[in-house]
Design a protein around this motif. Structure first.
Motif, PDB file in Angstrom:
ATOM      1  N   GLY A  87     -13.595  21.543   3.994  1.00  0.00           N
ATOM      2  CA  GLY A  87     -14.305  21.863   5.230  1.00  0.00           C
ATOM      3  C   GLY A  87     -14.457  23.357   5.464  1.00  0.00           C
ATOM      4  O   GLY A  87     -14.967  23.768   6.504  1.00  0.00           O
ATOM      5  N   HIS A 127     -16.681  22.729   0.261  1.00  0.00           N
ATOM      6  CA  HIS A 127     -17.711  22.519   1.276  1.00  0.00           C
ATOM      7  C   HIS A 127     -19.027  22.179   0.577  1.00  0.00           C
ATOM      8  O   HIS A 127     -19.427  22.874  -0.354  1.00  0.00           O
ATOM      9  CB  HIS A 127     -17.881  23.792   2.116  1.00  0.00           C
ATOM     10  CG  HIS A 127     -18.643  23.585   3.374  1.00  0.00           C
ATOM     11  ND1 HIS A 127     -20.007  23.480   3.396  1.00  0.00           N
ATOM     12  CD2 HIS A 127     -18.228  23.451   4.661  1.00  0.00           C
ATOM     13  CE1 HIS A 127     -20.408  23.300   4.639  1.00  0.00           C
ATOM     14  NE2 HIS A 127     -19.346  23.278   5.430  1.00  0.00           N
ATOM     15  N   ARG A 131     -11.406  18.033   8.357  1.00  0.00           N
ATOM     16  CA  ARG A 131     -12.489  17.077   8.610  1.00  0.00           C
ATOM     17  C   ARG A 131     -11.987  16.069   9.621  1.00  0.00           C
ATOM     18  O   ARG A 131     -10.779  15.855   9.725  1.00  0.00           O
ATOM     19  CB  ARG A 131     -12.891  16.358   7.315  1.00  0.00           C
ATOM     20  CG  ARG A 131     -13.542  17.317   6.328  1.00  0.00           C
ATOM     21  CD  ARG A 131     -14.477  16.652   5.351  1.00  0.00           C
ATOM     22  NE  ARG A 131     -15.587  15.993   6.005  1.00  0.00           N
ATOM     23  CZ  ARG A 131     -16.205  14.932   5.483  1.00  0.00           C
ATOM     24  NH1 ARG A 131     -15.839  14.418   4.350  1.00  0.00           N
ATOM     25  NH2 ARG A 131     -17.215  14.387   6.131  1.00  0.00           N
ATOM     26  N   ARG A 132     -12.884  15.427  10.325  1.00  0.00           N
ATOM     27  CA  ARG A 132     -12.478  14.480  11.364  1.00  0.00           C
ATOM     28  C   ARG A 132     -11.548  13.403  10.792  1.00  0.00           C
ATOM     29  O   ARG A 132     -11.637  13.035   9.621  1.00  0.00           O
ATOM     30  CB  ARG A 132     -13.706  13.848  12.001  1.00  0.00           C
ATOM     31  CG  ARG A 132     -14.496  14.848  12.840  1.00  0.00           C
ATOM     32  CD  ARG A 132     -15.476  14.171  13.791  1.00  0.00           C
ATOM     33  NE  ARG A 132     -16.197  13.061  13.212  1.00  0.00           N
ATOM     34  CZ  ARG A 132     -17.466  13.119  12.771  1.00  0.00           C
ATOM     35  NH1 ARG A 132     -18.158  14.222  12.847  1.00  0.00           N
ATOM     36  NH2 ARG A 132     -18.036  12.046  12.278  1.00  0.00           N
ATOM     37  N   TYR A 137     -12.291  10.630   8.252  1.00  0.00           N
ATOM     38  CA  TYR A 137     -12.536  10.967   6.846  1.00  0.00           C
ATOM     39  C   TYR A 137     -11.246  11.171   6.050  1.00  0.00           C
ATOM     40  O   TYR A 137     -11.279  11.335   4.833  1.00  0.00           O
ATOM     41  CB  TYR A 137     -13.383  12.237   6.746  1.00  0.00           C
ATOM     42  CG  TYR A 137     -14.774  12.062   7.289  1.00  0.00           C
ATOM     43  CD1 TYR A 137     -15.704  11.268   6.624  1.00  0.00           C
ATOM     44  CD2 TYR A 137     -15.160  12.680   8.470  1.00  0.00           C
ATOM     45  CE1 TYR A 137     -16.985  11.088   7.131  1.00  0.00           C
ATOM     46  CE2 TYR A 137     -16.434  12.510   8.983  1.00  0.00           C
ATOM     47  CZ  TYR A 137     -17.338  11.717   8.309  1.00  0.00           C
ATOM     48  OH  TYR A 137     -18.606  11.542   8.816  1.00  0.00           O
ATOM     49  N   VAL A 172      -6.905  19.835   4.968  1.00  0.00           N
ATOM     50  CA  VAL A 172      -8.111  19.130   5.412  1.00  0.00           C
ATOM     51  C   VAL A 172      -8.516  19.502   6.839  1.00  0.00           C
ATOM     52  O   VAL A 172      -7.731  19.378   7.768  1.00  0.00           O
ATOM     53  CB  VAL A 172      -7.915  17.595   5.323  1.00  0.00           C
ATOM     54  CG1 VAL A 172      -9.237  16.881   5.596  1.00  0.00           C
ATOM     55  CG2 VAL A 172      -7.363  17.205   3.967  1.00  0.00           C
TER      56      VAL A 172
END
Length: 138
Positions: free
Chosen positions: A25, A52, A81-82, A85, A79
């Motif tokens: 990310g 990314h 990311r939401r 994920y 990480v």
């Protein structure tokens, strides 16, 4: 299964020994926390690998589109990311043989420890790499 992060001493040992961090990310938006965290860790002597899909280079380092594009061993997959994920990224961390899966502050997914445990990958979730570094090593 109830999840618990490793102890402070275990996290401290990880931060002392594991120096190659793939940051999922990490793009070029300097306003995002991922950029600041990665910048601090890079300045502290860690090798940062930006992961990314749309970035070519971040913090002076060539970016890769996915974890699978990284050459050589990855110590920590960090990480940004939401949470939904996280299982996908955990599976990729297993595929590349990473040592540690680290989901940033505010990120948690109950399935992740079960994905990582059979492969002896340390799981840390809902913790900030930069904060833990400052708290345990500085």
């Amino acid at each position: 299964m109830s999840f618990r992060n490793p102890s402070d001493s275990e996290i401290q040992a990880i931060l002392q020994r594991k120096k190659r961090i793939a940051v999922v990310g990490l793009g070029n938006d300097v306003t995002k926390p991922v950029y600041g965290v990665s910048q601090v860790m890079q300045a502290a002597g860690y090798e940062i690998i930006p992961v990314h899909p749309k970035a070519d280079e971040v913090l002076g380092v060539k970016a890769v589109r996915s974890l699978k594009e990284i050459t050589g061993h990855v110590d920590i997959v960090n990480v940004f990311r939401r949470s939904e994920y996280l299982p996908q990224v955990a599976t990729e961390a297993v595929e590349i043989g990473a040592d540690v899966f680290w989901a940033q502050l505010g990120l948690y997914h109950e399935d992740v420890p079960e994905i990582l445990k059979p492969h002896d990958i340390v799981c840390i979730m809902d913790r900030c790499l930069k904060i833990e570094y400052a708290r345990l090593l500085k």
